[in-house]
Design a protein around this motif. Structure first.
Motif, PDB file in Angstrom:
ATOM      1  N   ARG A 239       0.856  -1.189   0.000  1.00  0.00           N
ATOM      2  CA  ARG A 239       0.000   0.000   0.000  1.00  0.00           C
ATOM      3  C   ARG A 239       0.896   1.244   0.000  1.00  0.00           C
ATOM      4  NH1 ARG A 239      -4.549  -2.267   2.975  1.00  0.00           N
ATOM      5  NH2 ARG A 239      -4.677  -4.400   2.192  1.00  0.00           N
ATOM      6  N   PHE A 240       0.462   2.278  -0.696  1.00  0.00           N
ATOM      7  CA  PHE A 240       1.264   3.498  -0.770  1.00  0.00           C
ATOM      8  C   PHE A 240       0.348   4.704  -0.904  1.00  0.00           C
ATOM      9  CE2 PHE A 240       3.366   6.746  -3.428  1.00  0.00           C
ATOM     10  CZ  PHE A 240       4.431   7.062  -2.598  1.00  0.00           C
ATOM     11  N   SER A 241       0.635   5.754  -0.124  1.00  0.00           N
ATOM     12  CA  SER A 241      -0.120   7.012  -0.199  1.00  0.00           C
ATOM     13  C   SER A 241       0.855   8.180  -0.160  1.00  0.00           C
ATOM     14  CB  SER A 241      -1.112   7.135   0.961  1.00  0.00           C
ATOM     15  OG  SER A 241      -2.038   6.083   0.962  1.00  0.00           O
ATOM     16  N   LEU A 242       0.466   9.269  -0.816  1.00  0.00           N
ATOM     17  CA  LEU A 242       1.306  10.457  -0.891  1.00  0.00           C
ATOM     18  C   LEU A 242       0.404  11.685  -0.856  1.00  0.00           C
ATOM     19  CD1 LEU A 242       4.417  10.979  -1.332  1.00  0.00           C
ATOM     20  CD2 LEU A 242       3.835  11.388  -3.730  1.00  0.00           C
ATOM     21  N   ALA A 243       0.843  12.726  -0.157  1.00  0.00           N
ATOM     22  CA  ALA A 243       0.077  13.969  -0.104  1.00  0.00           C
ATOM     23  C   ALA A 243       1.031  15.153  -0.215  1.00  0.00           C
ATOM     24  CB  ALA A 243      -0.711  14.058   1.196  1.00  0.00           C
ATOM     25  N   TYR A 244       0.606  16.154  -0.985  1.00  0.00           N
ATOM     26  CA  TYR A 244       1.431  17.342  -1.191  1.00  0.00           C
ATOM     27  C   TYR A 244       0.602  18.588  -0.942  1.00  0.00           C
ATOM     28  CZ  TYR A 244       4.399  20.865  -3.365  1.00  0.00           C
ATOM     29  OH  TYR A 244       5.154  21.979  -3.592  1.00  0.00           O
ATOM     30  N   LYS A 245       1.174  19.510  -0.141  1.00  0.00           N
ATOM     31  CA  LYS A 245       0.501  20.762   0.201  1.00  0.00           C
ATOM     32  C   LYS A 245       0.674  21.752  -0.949  1.00  0.00           C
ATOM     33  CE  LYS A 245      -1.752  22.829   3.569  1.00  0.00           C
ATOM     34  NZ  LYS A 245      -2.947  22.248   4.196  1.00  0.00           N
ATOM     35  N   THR A 246      -0.424  22.088  -1.631  1.00  0.00           N
ATOM     36  CA  THR A 246      -0.350  22.995  -2.784  1.00  0.00           C
ATOM     37  C   THR A 246      -0.538  24.451  -2.395  1.00  0.00           C
ATOM     38  OG1 THR A 246      -2.701  22.630  -3.189  1.00  0.00           O
ATOM     39  CG2 THR A 246      -1.144  21.220  -4.371  1.00  0.00           C
ATOM     40  N   GLY A 247      -1.020  24.688  -1.193  1.00  0.00           N
ATOM     41  CA  GLY A 247      -1.245  26.048  -0.731  1.00  0.00           C
ATOM     42  C   GLY A 247      -1.577  26.036   0.742  1.00  0.00           C
ATOM     43  N   THR A 248      -1.853  27.218   1.276  1.00  0.00           N
ATOM     44  CA  THR A 248      -2.147  27.316   2.699  1.00  0.00           C
ATOM     45  C   THR A 248      -3.352  26.482   3.087  1.00  0.00           C
ATOM     46  OG1 THR A 248      -1.250  29.556   2.716  1.00  0.00           O
ATOM     47  CG2 THR A 248      -2.642  28.919   4.582  1.00  0.00           C
ATOM     48  N   TYR A 249      -4.349  26.399   2.218  1.00  0.00           N
ATOM     49  CA  TYR A 249      -5.592  25.728   2.554  1.00  0.00           C
ATOM     50  C   TYR A 249      -5.887  24.515   1.683  1.00  0.00           C
ATOM     51  CZ  TYR A 249      -6.189  30.358   4.632  1.00  0.00           C
ATOM     52  OH  TYR A 249      -6.006  31.518   5.338  1.00  0.00           O
ATOM     53  N   SER A 250      -4.980  24.159   0.798  1.00  0.00           N
ATOM     54  CA  SER A 250      -5.290  23.096  -0.160  1.00  0.00           C
ATOM     55  C   SER A 250      -4.168  22.072  -0.230  1.00  0.00           C
ATOM     56  CB  SER A 250      -5.523  23.684  -1.554  1.00  0.00           C
ATOM     57  OG  SER A 250      -4.352  24.347  -2.011  1.00  0.00           O
ATOM     58  N   GLN A 251      -4.515  20.884  -0.703  1.00  0.00           N
ATOM     59  CA  GLN A 251      -3.543  19.834  -0.895  1.00  0.00           C
ATOM     60  C   GLN A 251      -4.075  18.811  -1.888  1.00  0.00           C
ATOM     61  OE1 GLN A 251      -3.321  18.008   3.134  1.00  0.00           O
ATOM     62  NE2 GLN A 251      -4.130  16.186   2.133  1.00  0.00           N
ATOM     63  N   VAL A 252      -3.176  18.024  -2.434  1.00  0.00           N
ATOM     64  CA  VAL A 252      -3.545  16.900  -3.281  1.00  0.00           C
ATOM     65  C   VAL A 252      -2.994  15.638  -2.640  1.00  0.00           C
ATOM     66  CG1 VAL A 252      -3.680  18.203  -5.425  1.00  0.00           C
ATOM     67  CG2 VAL A 252      -1.500  17.199  -4.730  1.00  0.00           C
ATOM     68  N   SER A 253      -3.715  14.529  -2.794  1.00  0.00           N
ATOM     69  CA  SER A 253      -3.291  13.236  -2.263  1.00  0.00           C
ATOM     70  C   SER A 253      -3.520  12.169  -3.311  1.00  0.00           C
ATOM     71  CB  SER A 253      -4.078  12.882  -0.996  1.00  0.00           C
ATOM     72  OG  SER A 253      -3.885  13.815   0.037  1.00  0.00           O
ATOM     73  N   LEU A 254      -2.714  11.146  -3.244  1.00  0.00           N
ATOM     74  CA  LEU A 254      -2.940   9.980  -4.087  1.00  0.00           C
ATOM     75  C   LEU A 254      -2.685   8.735  -3.248  1.00  0.00           C
ATOM     76  CD1 LEU A 254      -0.017   8.537  -5.082  1.00  0.00           C
ATOM     77  CD2 LEU A 254       0.116  10.672  -6.357  1.00  0.00           C
ATOM     78  N   ALA A 255      -3.333   7.653  -3.638  1.00  0.00           N
ATOM     79  CA  ALA A 255      -3.171   6.382  -2.933  1.00  0.00           C
ATOM     80  C   ALA A 255      -3.315   5.246  -3.926  1.00  0.00           C
ATOM     81  CB  ALA A 255      -4.210   6.251  -1.822  1.00  0.00           C
ATOM     82  N   THR A 256      -2.582   4.177  -3.676  1.00  0.00           N
ATOM     83  CA  THR A 256      -2.687   2.978  -4.502  1.00  0.00           C
ATOM     84  C   THR A 256      -2.336   1.782  -3.635  1.00  0.00           C
ATOM     85  OG1 THR A 256      -2.011   1.925  -6.569  1.00  0.00           O
ATOM     86  CG2 THR A 256      -0.304   3.075  -5.325  1.00  0.00           C
TER      87      THR A 256
END
Length: 737
Positions: free
Chosen positions: A470-487
């Protein structure tokens, strides 16, 4: 709906005293210069209690935790704060001063596929109160999750959660990390059954619709995680009598332990008198329930819990039998169910770097079913053990590893002696299951977080071993936002009924790919998530007659099987929650689009499964009124048509049921009368009387069919409950300030 009364009674008996006895924690979050920090996240570690600082940096929340706790605070551009506090007073005031971190953004959180009721994770909090105050949920945990979160749909005639194109069997429910073998009351034909739980048994819930943690398995689609309450907060007796039955409860509390006993008898005959039924009941549903709990807190860092629930119930009805030219056939169920869970958790060192969580459970379920002159006796037993050790690695990273074992026994008796001198056959299966897992969550940078896990499973029934990364990743794109992915890969032992006739199917498999964008600001949350789920090694049944399809959902598979099935599910989920625009109001909106096909079970060709629909929409509005103290809720639900089998159509599963619309309303009036806690409530379902068609059932020759619909066209209930209490004030979290 019919057991909504029971949930409110449980609330009065169990939750009201707990909420009264809570400790208030308040204070202010500032920077080094004393300026307030609006939006700072303040919470208790290891609990589900916390708040967000207001425009001046002030915060205030309540907790039922006792002894000591660790208060934590995080905020954009500042180092994380933690401090041990003693919960010895009714109100505790704490001043938090944060130090600025150079070039550090707010810590990112893995959110792909997860809806968590945890203030430690800035995802979408779902509290027990959200469940009870949601119109249309009937105070049922699983029904509320299907309304409040995208990706999971309700099928009126089927029991369970159907998540992202997955069957009900593909979603599991866990209590304190332990699998619940029989999470729902045993259903009758084309009558959905509710889960066995009150939302107020739990201090928090997390619903993962895909890409979930390596700590859990045996679910191709989703897991619903629920954590039970800790110590009770008040001793006392309680007695309640209402239209649904009568109950008595006793709770005893000392400084270190609490234990409680509750008995309840339910008979819904008075409720069925309120609204006409569309089916004929030969035995009105009734149930006797006894529950007991013993919770001990030997030290401030440890907790031991034992919870047990025993229930016996009986239901009988007449249903239209498609195998007998739609003639009415009697269907009766007598059920006995027992669930015992025990958990122990402890901090192993003074620095709180090592924690241990262990658990044991035992469940027993007996169904005695008669279908006309056919008699079935199903017995399921499951014993389970689990241990997890977690090592903190710095402020926000950790490494955990654990193991789990279970032994499940399935026994079936099929008695056909009253059908043309038929036989009586007995079947038995045992599955010894074990697993090991490890997972680490860490921060590559303050903007980038990762979670990597590995899980290995063995099943004696499937005679195989699997390894699931299992693998997950999250990146903070701004003060209030982020993107995440999981597989990751997810495995599940096939339905145990496939093994009765000597078949040996191996693990079924799904692979998840999830991409998520989330924006949280000013008490508003927006999420959009795309996903793709690939199915492999699904069980397929080989029909005795080429081209024959049995559409009976309760059929018993008797032919040969293999693992050549496959399929996919892909779609988009959209979620929006607004606690700001309307004063003392909340708006919840979620929409799901699904495209799915599979070739599995006895399907003749690859097709969209009968439990899936392309479009699902839920719009919920809640209004909190301070004078008089009331909550009002309105829910609108839309579901596009689902496939159904029409033997007169040469294209397999090409027909669709009509679209479904439903509007539900609920009103709760909250007050006290001379120290007695009082709730007057009203709930109504399908208030506009929409025609609702869940499915169609055809006779084998295709010449006749009947419509599957709800047990009643409209359902409503009104009532009042009072619980004796020494307190003179309503719980604070029942009001909206």
């Amino acid at each position: 709906m019919k057991t909504f009364i029971i949930i409110l009674v449980s609330y009065l008996l169990i939750m009201a005293p707990r909420l009264f006895a809570q400790t208030t924690i308040k204070g202010k979050v500032t920077d080094a210069k004393g300026h307030g920090l609006p939006g700072a996240n303040v919470f208790l570690k290891g609990a589900y209690d916390g708040a967000t600082a207001d425009a001046e940096g002030n915060f205030k929340f309540q907790t039922s935790e006792k002894d000591t706790a660790t208060l934590a605070c995080t905020f954009v551009g500042f180092e994380a704060f933690s401090k041990k506090i003693t919960l010895s007073q009714q109100t505790i005031e704490v001043s938090i001063k944060l130090r600025e971190a150079v070039n550090e953004l707010n810590m990112v959180t893995i959110t792909a596929g997860a809806f968590e009721a945890s203030d430690e994770r800035k995802t979408t909090p779902i509290k027990p109160l959200d469940v009870v105050t949601t119109a249309g949920a009937a105070a049922d945990v699983t029904q509320a999750m299907q309304l409040l979160t995208p990706g999971s749909q309700r099928n009126g005639e089927s029991t369970g959660m159907f998540v992202r194109g997955g069957s009900a069997q593909e979603s599991k429910i866990l209590i304190d990390g332990l699998t619940v073998q029989n999470a729902y009351n045993t259903p009758s034909p084309d009558v959905a059954s509710r889960s066995r739980f009150s939302p107020f048994q739990f201090k928090g819930m997390a619903f993962s619709t895909g890409g979930y943690s390596a700590q859990y398995g045996q679910a191709l689609s989703a897991v619903l995680l629920m954590n039970t309450m800790d110590l009770a907060t008040e001793s006392g007796h309680s007695v309640n009598v209402n239209l649904a039955g009568v109950s008595y409860g006793y709770t005893h509390l000392t400084d270190k332990l609490s234990f409680s006993n509750n008995v309840n008898y339910t008979n819904v005959t008075p409720l069925f008198k309120v609204y006409p039924q569309n089916i004929t009941w030969t035995h009105i549903p009734e149930q006797f329930n006894y529950s007991s709990s013993f919770h001990l807190k030997p030290t401030s860092a440890s907790l031991f819990k034992v919870d047990a629930v025993y229930a016996t119930s009986q239901t009988g009805m007449l249903f239209k039998n498609v195998g007998d030219e739609l003639n009415l056939t009697e269907y009766g169920i007598r059920n006995k169910n027992l669930l015992v869970t025990s958990t122990y958790q402890n901090i192993l060192d003074k620095e709180a770097n090592w924690t241990m969580k262990t658990g044991l459970s035992y469940s027993y379920n007996l169904d005695k079913i008669n279908i006309g002159n056919l008699y079935l006796e199903k017995t399921e037993q499951r014993s389970q053990g689990r241990a997890v050790f977690t090592r903190a690695l710095g402020t926000n990273s950790n490494l955990l590893f654990g193991t789990e074992f279970s032994s499940a026994q399935y026994d079936l008796v099929v008695d056909q002696t009253q059908i043309n001198n038929g036989s009586k056959n007995k079947y038995g299966l045992t599955d010894n299951f074990s697993t090991v897992f490890s997972e680490s969550e860490f921060y590559v940078t303050p903007q980038l977080a990762a979670r990597v896990g590995l899980r290995g499973e063995y099943s004696s029934l499937s005679s195989g071993f699997n390894v699931a990364p299992r693998f997950s990743l999250a990146y903070k794109t701004g003060t209030y936002s982020q993107v995440s992915l999981a597989t990751g890969n997810f495995y599940q032992t096939p339905d145990y009924q496939y093994f009765y006739y000597g078949n040996k199917p191996t693990f079924e498999k799904s692979t998840h790919y999830v991409l998520n964008y989330q924006y949280i600001r000013n008490q508003r949350t927006f999420r959009i998530e795309g996903y793709y789920k690939n199915y492999a090694s699904l069980v397929r049944e080989m029909p005795a007659t080429e081209g024959y399809f049995d559409a009976n959902p309760n059929r018993f598979p008797v032919g040969k099987t293999d693992n050549t099935g496959f399929g996919y599910a892909q779609g988009i989920d959209v979620f929006f929650r607004d606690n700001k625009t309307f004063k003392n109001g909340q708006v919840w909106i979620n929409y799901s689009y699904l495209d799915s096909k599979r070739l599995y079970a006895n399907y003749l060709t690859e097709a969209m499964p009968t439990f899936a629909s392309n479009h699902n929409l839920n719009v919920i509005y809640k209004q909190y009124i301070s004078k008089p103290m009331m909550t009002a809720s309105v829910t609108y639900s839309y579901t596009s048509g689902r496939p159904y089998f029409n033997p007169n159509n040469t294209v397999f599963l090409a027909d669709r049921t009509p679209d479904l619309h439903n509007v539900s309303v609920g009103v709760n009036y909250l007050t006290h009368v001379k120290g007695n806690f009082l709730v007057i409530y009203f709930q109504a379902d399908n208030v506009f009387g929409f025609d609702r068609v869940y499915n169609y059932r055809y006779t084998e020759d295709g010449k006749s069919r009947y419509t599957v619909g709800p047990t009643a066209n409209r359902m409503f209930i009104i009532g009042a409950f009072i619980s004796i209490s020494k307190k003179k004030q309503l719980p604070e979290d029942m009001r909206k300030e």
